[in-house]
Design an enzyme around this catalytic site. Structure first.
Site, PDB file in Angstrom:
ATOM      1  N   TYR A   1       0.823  -1.220   0.000  1.00 26.21           N
ATOM      2  CA  TYR A   1       0.000   0.000   0.000  1.00 26.21           C
ATOM      3  C   TYR A   1       0.856   1.269   0.000  1.00 26.21           C
ATOM      4  O   TYR A   1       0.358   2.354  -0.259  1.00 26.21           O
ATOM      5  CB  TYR A   1      -0.950   0.026   1.201  1.00 26.21           C
TER       6      TYR A   1
ATOM      7  N   LYS B   1       3.945 -15.328   2.550  1.00 31.76           N
ATOM      8  CA  LYS B   1       3.837 -16.094   1.295  1.00 31.76           C
ATOM      9  C   LYS B   1       5.278 -16.402   0.873  1.00 31.76           C
ATOM     10  O   LYS B   1       5.747 -16.024  -0.210  1.00 31.76           O
ATOM     11  CB  LYS B   1       3.074 -15.240   0.266  1.00 31.76           C
TER      12      LYS B   1
ATOM     13  N   ASP C   1      -2.552 -18.172   2.214  1.00 34.13           N
ATOM     14  CA  ASP C   1      -3.732 -18.847   1.650  1.00 34.13           C
ATOM     15  C   ASP C   1      -4.245 -19.909   2.612  1.00 34.13           C
ATOM     16  O   ASP C   1      -5.463 -20.070   2.814  1.00 34.13           O
ATOM     17  CB  ASP C   1      -3.452 -19.425   0.250  1.00 34.13           C
TER      18      ASP C   1
ATOM     19  N   ASP D   1      -4.811  -6.799   6.274  1.00 31.98           N
ATOM     20  CA  ASP D   1      -6.037  -6.088   5.907  1.00 31.98           C
ATOM     21  C   ASP D   1      -7.137  -7.108   5.605  1.00 31.98           C
ATOM     22  O   ASP D   1      -8.264  -7.038   6.114  1.00 31.98           O
ATOM     23  CB  ASP D   1      -5.724  -5.229   4.661  1.00 31.98           C
TER      24      ASP D   1
ATOM     25  N   ASP E   1     -10.349  -8.569   8.354  1.00 25.14           N
ATOM     26  CA  ASP E   1     -11.768  -8.456   7.991  1.00 25.14           C
ATOM     27  C   ASP E   1     -12.439  -9.827   8.008  1.00 25.14           C
ATOM     28  O   ASP E   1     -13.569  -9.973   8.465  1.00 25.14           O
ATOM     29  CB  ASP E   1     -11.921  -7.837   6.596  1.00 25.14           C
TER      30      ASP E   1
END
Ligand code: NAD
Length: 360
Positions: free
Chosen positions: A146, A195, A227, A251, A255
């Site tokens: 980001y 990852k 994942d 992020d 959620d």
């Protein structure tokens, strides 16, 4: 002991829920021997209406001089409010981005806790929700994809967009230290999510987290690919204690974790810098649809205030008492409208705050 706390009531239900958190903090202070000294500042739409900008420099200075900041929520109805006709840098959310940056808040903590009294709201299968879960997601907030360099170009008539994901070892180390410190106050397990089978940034993340782990032999460290983590959160959330991860993965996972609790009005959050300073706020927004009706659920804000006592002031006992009071009220069957179920007693926002304060 005086606690110098800046409050940002904000917009919508913000002033109503912050008032209840102050009520509960005052009660906890009487019981545990501290004095919360509150100074309110304007931010978001409330500041735009008075000063024409979502956050003034004077308000930033007040927040910087405090020991911690307690926030309600900012923003209005994004389709009807005149605040959203302003240019993006003058809208309510710009105040929040500015204060996070000014206070150097790089670590975001979001607990996802399933209360057994609210298990019916959990969208997971009953045999999974029956085990309950209590997860702390620790997300890096100021680096990664980001904040990396980005570009959109046209090459040979083809549109091409690039985003870059960069972390240096210092950025990883400081969030990892926070993660292990917080695990020490919980069940002493850190799941570092990356990852590393694909990304260089994740391989460095893993190495640095392992180096930090050497200083915390009491804490168990495991690594998990992002994942797999997304899957495990719905398959077996009870396995997690602290999930430590970078900005974008955090992020998305935070959620997901909050949705599996099923109760947005219950979820606290904190953003910390490398001192004891933090900004504490509920995970939900300003709920303009129910503002001013005294029906909002103040529990997420009250639990955010408990996090403030624990992480900014090391008042673990008082924080635990606030959390226990919330559990007791739920066990006694009191509910605000958003978490109401058959056989329970519906109470207003201010009644809920008073009940929790009384149980401390
Ligand atoms: P929201 O979280 O405000 O509301 C979503 C739904 O949940 C609404 O039906 C609302 O009534 C309900 N709800 C939320 N909190 C509740 C509570 N404590 N008690 C009872 N019900 C509750 O999300 P939204 O509608 O998408 O956003 C509204 C405004 O909030 C927007 O301006 C948005 O930008 C802003 N927002 C601010 C923050 C923040 O200040 N950190 C975070 C998210 C959204």
């Amino acid at each position: 002991m005086n606690l110098n706390i800046t409050c940002i009531p904000g917009d919508g239900i913000g002033p109503e829920i912050v008032a209840e958190a102050k009520k509960v903090l005052n009660r906890a202070g009487e019981k545990y021997g501290f004095y919360p000294d509150f100074t309110d500042i304007l931010m978001g739409g409330a500041s735009i209406d008075v000063h024409g900008v979502p956050l003034t420099e004077e308000a930033v200075a007040v927040a910087k001089a405090a020991d911690a900041v307690l926030m309600g929520s900012i923003g209005g109805d994004t389709t009807t409010s005149p605040w959203y006709k302003l240019p993006p840098q003058n809208r309510p959310e710009a105040g929040l981005l500015k204060i996070r940056k000014e206070l150097n808040l790089f670590a975001n903590l979001r607990p996802a806790l399933l209360y057994k009294e609210l298990a019916a709201a959990c969208p997971l299968k009953e045999e999974i929700s029956a085990a309950g879960f209590d997860i702390m997601i620790m997300r890096e907030l100021t680096g990664g994809l980001y904040f990396g360099e980005r570009s959109t170009v046209v090459e040979g008539g083809i549109r091409k967009a690039t985003d870059t994901l960069t972390y240096d070892e210092n950025e990883i180390r400081r969030i990892a230290i926070k993660g292990f410190e917080i695990a020490l106050k919980r069940k002493r397990k850190v799941t570092s999510v990356d990852k590393a089978n694909v990304l260089d940034s994740s391989r460095l993340w893993r190495k640095v987290v392992e180096e930090v782990a050497e200083h915390y032999p009491e804490v168990t460290l495991e690594h998990m690919l992002v994942d797999n983590c997304a899957m495990q959160l719905v398959k077996n959330p009870a396995q997690f204690d602290v999930i430590l991860t970078e900005n974008m993965f955090g992020d998305i996972l935070s959620d997901e974790a909050s949705m599996v609790t099923g109760s947005i009005g219950m979820l606290a959050s904190a953003s910390l810098n490398d001192t004891k300073f933090g900004l504490y706020e509920p995970s939900h927004g300003s709920a303009p649809d129910i503002a001013g009706k005294n029906i909002a659920n103040p529990i997420a804000t009250i639990l955010s205030a408990a996090m403030m006592l624990r992480f900014s002031f090391d008042l673990d006992e008082a924080a635990g008492a606030m959390e226990a009071a919330v559990k007791q009220i739920l066990a006694e069957g009191y509910r605000t409208g958003d978490i109401m179920s058959d056989g329970c007693k519906q109470v207003s926002c201010s009644e809920m705050g008073s009940l929790i304060a009384e149980r401390i």
